[in-house]
Design an enzyme around this catalytic site. Structure first.
Site, mmCIF file in Angstrom:
data_model
loop_
_atom_site.group_PDB
_atom_site.id
_atom_site.type_symbol
_atom_site.label_atom_id
_atom_site.label_comp_id
_atom_site.label_asym_id
_atom_site.label_seq_id
_atom_site.Cartn_x
_atom_site.Cartn_y
_atom_site.Cartn_z
ATOM 1 N N ASP A 98 4.653 40.008 78.662
ATOM 2 C CA ASP A 98 3.309 39.886 78.122
ATOM 3 C C ASP A 98 2.382 39.558 79.283
ATOM 4 O O ASP A 98 2.781 38.851 80.212
ATOM 5 C CB ASP A 98 3.283 38.733 77.108
ATOM 6 C CG ASP A 98 2.416 39.034 75.913
ATOM 7 O OD1 ASP A 98 1.252 39.391 76.120
ATOM 8 O OD2 ASP A 98 2.907 38.893 74.783
ATOM 9 N N ASP A 194 -2.314 41.682 76.588
ATOM 10 C CA ASP A 194 -2.982 40.860 75.586
ATOM 11 C C ASP A 194 -4.485 41.174 75.502
ATOM 12 O O ASP A 194 -5.145 41.252 76.543
ATOM 13 C CB ASP A 194 -2.778 39.386 75.998
ATOM 14 C CG ASP A 194 -3.224 38.403 74.946
ATOM 15 O OD1 ASP A 194 -2.550 38.320 73.909
ATOM 16 O OD2 ASP A 194 -4.234 37.714 75.167
ATOM 17 N N GLU A 236 -2.834 45.528 73.542
ATOM 18 C CA GLU A 236 -3.275 44.965 72.269
ATOM 19 C C GLU A 236 -4.795 45.167 72.188
ATOM 20 O O GLU A 236 -5.533 44.653 73.018
ATOM 21 C CB GLU A 236 -2.936 43.473 72.187
ATOM 22 C CG GLU A 236 -3.186 42.921 70.791
ATOM 23 C CD GLU A 236 -3.485 41.426 70.750
ATOM 24 O OE1 GLU A 236 -3.347 40.832 69.673
ATOM 25 O OE2 GLU A 236 -3.861 40.844 71.785
ATOM 26 N N HIS A 310 3.911 37.596 66.551
ATOM 27 C CA HIS A 310 3.740 36.142 66.581
ATOM 28 C C HIS A 310 2.386 35.699 66.034
ATOM 29 O O HIS A 310 2.140 34.509 65.890
ATOM 30 C CB HIS A 310 3.926 35.642 68.012
ATOM 31 C CG HIS A 310 2.858 36.186 68.912
ATOM 32 N ND1 HIS A 310 2.762 37.512 69.255
ATOM 33 C CD2 HIS A 310 1.797 35.593 69.503
ATOM 34 C CE1 HIS A 310 1.708 37.704 70.019
ATOM 35 N NE2 HIS A 310 1.104 36.551 70.194
ATOM 36 N N ASP A 311 1.488 36.649 65.787
ATOM 37 C CA ASP A 311 0.180 36.314 65.204
ATOM 38 C C ASP A 311 0.101 36.698 63.729
ATOM 39 O O ASP A 311 -0.813 36.272 63.027
ATOM 40 C CB ASP A 311 -0.952 37.089 65.910
ATOM 41 C CG ASP A 311 -1.084 36.745 67.374
ATOM 42 O OD1 ASP A 311 -0.823 35.585 67.743
ATOM 43 O OD2 ASP A 311 -1.459 37.646 68.156
HETATM 44 C C1 GLC Z 1 -3.604 37.694 71.476
HETATM 45 C C2 GLC Z 1 -2.297 36.967 71.304
HETATM 46 C C3 GLC Z 1 -2.551 35.669 70.615
HETATM 47 C C4 GLC Z 1 -3.467 34.843 71.488
HETATM 48 C C5 GLC Z 1 -4.740 35.609 71.839
HETATM 49 C C6 GLC Z 1 -5.443 34.970 72.982
HETATM 50 O O1 GLC Z 1 -4.165 38.070 70.280
HETATM 51 O O2 GLC Z 1 -1.384 37.777 70.627
HETATM 52 O O3 GLC Z 1 -1.371 34.979 70.336
HETATM 53 O O4 GLC Z 1 -3.811 33.670 70.843
HETATM 54 O O5 GLC Z 1 -4.480 36.933 72.234
HETATM 55 O O6 GLC Z 1 -4.690 35.115 74.157
#
Ligand code: GLC
Ligand code: CA
Length: 536
Positions: A98, A194, A236, A310-311
């Site tokens: 990540d 991310d 993402e 994980h979110d």
């Molecule tokens: C992404 C991650 C999340 C995090 C956010 C800020 O959405 O998946 O877990 O809190 O970015 O880094």
């Protein structure tokens, strides 16, 4: 667009805090992951995506990095990680890390320097203003926090301890590219990037996702780091349109292998009201979203297929039924994984793990805790807040992996950092591996079939039963093969004519077919045939 091995790969996401604890301090770690590599290989995994293990004060569980080059001691050492990469490769799998590039921790040396004075060389690595605008943080409150020493405000789209980097600073960008190359040279097989849709933002004109500089910076990063390397990159991109996602993953440039978008898992939210205002899922909405995705990616680019991470709370608890756990989770994965794209499994999904109803004091996630405080201050009553948290809190999917029915689900002999779901006595990897009719074996079979049948990779997608709000069905077709997926999305038996498929092979089903005019509750059926060229 993705290379062939990427199109054929299955990715498994490990959330290291909650995967496997090798030294009984209650926290999952790198050596714990190493112990479980054979388990992943056996399931049919090709690529592991490891959520952040870099040095971090863990304000946002590692998505707040204070040193990109070092490993957080709670997870192990850099040697442990190098060893994990080696061992993963030895067992015929790949490992992607990540990478959080939109922001750092406020404890990163760049920010510590930047705070010292307005003319510090690192000041411009972050985003400052004398007059904050009204942008709010994803984790509640203003996105601006005043820095006492210099009197200016710094920008943070996430927590106060996650200041956003100023990507318009070219020295910063080149330090980042150097760091990415160092990791790739170490043998990493790619990255999950991310919230990478945010790096091209223009905060002062309030353009955040897909901002004016996004494409330029992605191209520059590609040129400086990814080009010529055989790696998997997945961005993402919560705020990106589908068309842009397809464009940024198109074959000609291969800027990114694929992206994550969230349209299909935001459908239980009231439109425009954020993640906590809920409504029931309408299956027709889900069908519309998937159809559009399939259509767009058939023309250009390559997509990802996922339900949870994980979110995101576990899909079985959101779109399926905990009471019909095995049937509904196998149905959901059938529906998704026979579509075009690269499948992602979030740890525990292969066991049909469910969400947990946390008590208020048990929540760990900064987003959930901040939301609770903010909602309470706004006068929302506690019962309603808890209801939203039970459905959508990120902690739902962060409970420890359930390995067996021993203490703490076999995750740790210490005290786990977060509550273990008490249903581990029943739901765990040891049980699931025994149970030929469970989720684990079904997913394993499904993943094998995906690899055997070219039509899953290439086939044209046509929705069937398009107006049904109970049945999700579709066809995939190439000149040589036809595949039909039929899923009963409800807990009721439904009348349905399966006799049409007499000439097909029954490739997969999650329960016996009782008669050819009926779908059992949450039944999933996959038919297959090689086309008879005489008739086509
Ligand atoms: C992404 C991650 C999340 C995090 C956010 C800020 O959405 O998946 O877990 O809190 O970015 O880094
Ligand atoms: Ca540990």
């Amino acid at each position: 667009m993705a290379n062939d091995w990427i199109k054929e790969s299955v990715v498994y996401q490990i959330y290291p805090l909650s995967f496997n604890d090798s030294n009984d301090d209650g926290i999952g770690d790198i050596n714990g992951i190493k112990e479980k590599l054979p388990y992943l290989k056996n399931l049919g995994i090709d690529v592991i995506w490891l959520s952040p293990v870099y040095q971090s004060p863990m304000d946002d569980n590692g998505y707040d990095i204070s040193n990109y080059y070092e490993i957080n001691p709670m997870f192990g050492t850099k040697e442990d990680l190098i060893d994990l990469i080696k061992e993963t490769h030895n067992q015929g799998m790949k490992l992607i890390m990540d990478l959080v590039l939109n922001h750092t921790s406020d404890e990163h040396v760049w920010f510590k320097e930047a705070k010292k004075s307005k003319d510090n060389p690192y000041r411009d690595y972050y985003i400052w203003s004398d007059t904050p605008n009204d942008i709010t943080s994803v984790f509640s409150g203003s996105a601006w926090t005043k820095d006492i020493l210099t009197g200016q405000y710094y920008f943070h789209l996430f927590s106060k301890k996650q200041p956003d980097l100023n990507w318009q600073n070219s020295a910063l960008r080149h330090e980042i590219y150097q760091m990415i190359n160092d990791w790739l040279d170490l043998g990493i097989d790619g990255f999950r990037l991310d919230v990478i849709d945010l790096i091209g933002k223009d905060v002062f004109n309030k353009k955040l996702s897909d901002g004016p500089y996004l494409e330029t910076f992605l191209k520059e990063m590609h040129e400086a780091c990814f080009k010529g390397r055989d790696i998997l990159t997945v961005g993402e991109m919560p705020g990106l349109s589908l068309e842009r996602a397809a464009y940024l993953t198109k074959e000609e440039d291969h800027l990114l292998s694929m992206v994550f978008q969230f349209d299909h898992i935001s459908l239980d939210e009231q439109p425009g009201k954020g993640k906590w205002e809920l409504k029931p899922l309408d299956l027709l909405d889900l069908k519309r979203v998937f159809k559009r995705q399939q259509e767009v990616y058939e023309k250009q680019g390559w997509g990802s297929l996922f339900w949870s991470n994980h979110d995101q709370p576990r899909a079985v608890s959101r779109y399926g039924s905990v009471n019909q756990r095995v049937l509904s989770s196998t149905m959901l994965h059938t529906l998704l994984f026979f579509q075009r794209g690269t499948p992602y499994i979030y740890q525990g999904e292969e066991l049909g793990m469910t969400g947990y109803r946390f008590k208020l004091e048990e929540f760990k996630d900064i987003e959930s805790i901040n939301y609770y405080k903010e909602a309470l201050a706004l006068g929302i009553n506690e019962a309603d807040i808890l209801k939203s948290l039970h459905q959508k809190s990120r902690d739902n999917s962060r409970t420890p992996m359930q390995w067996d029915d021993t203490k703490n689900a076999g995750f740790s002999n210490g005290t786990p950092w977060i509550k273990v779901n008490p249903n581990y006595k029943e739901i765990n990897a040891a049980n699931e591996q025994q149970d030929k009719n469970g989720v684990y074996h079904y997913i394993k079979k499904l993943l094998q079939l995906r690899k055997e049948k070219n039509v899953v990779k290439e086939g044209h997608f046509t929705p069937l039963d398009e107006t049904s709000s109970q049945i999700f069905s579709y066809q995939r077709k190439t000149s040589n093969e036809t595949l039909v997926v039929i899923c009963n999305f409800t807990n009721e038996a439904l009348t349905y004519d399966l006799s049409t498929y007499q000439s097909y092979e029954l490739l997969l089903t999650n329960q016996p077919i009782t008669n050819d005019h009926c779908l059992s509750p949450y039944q999933a059926i996959v038919y297959y045939k090689e086309n008879n060229h005489g008739n086509h």
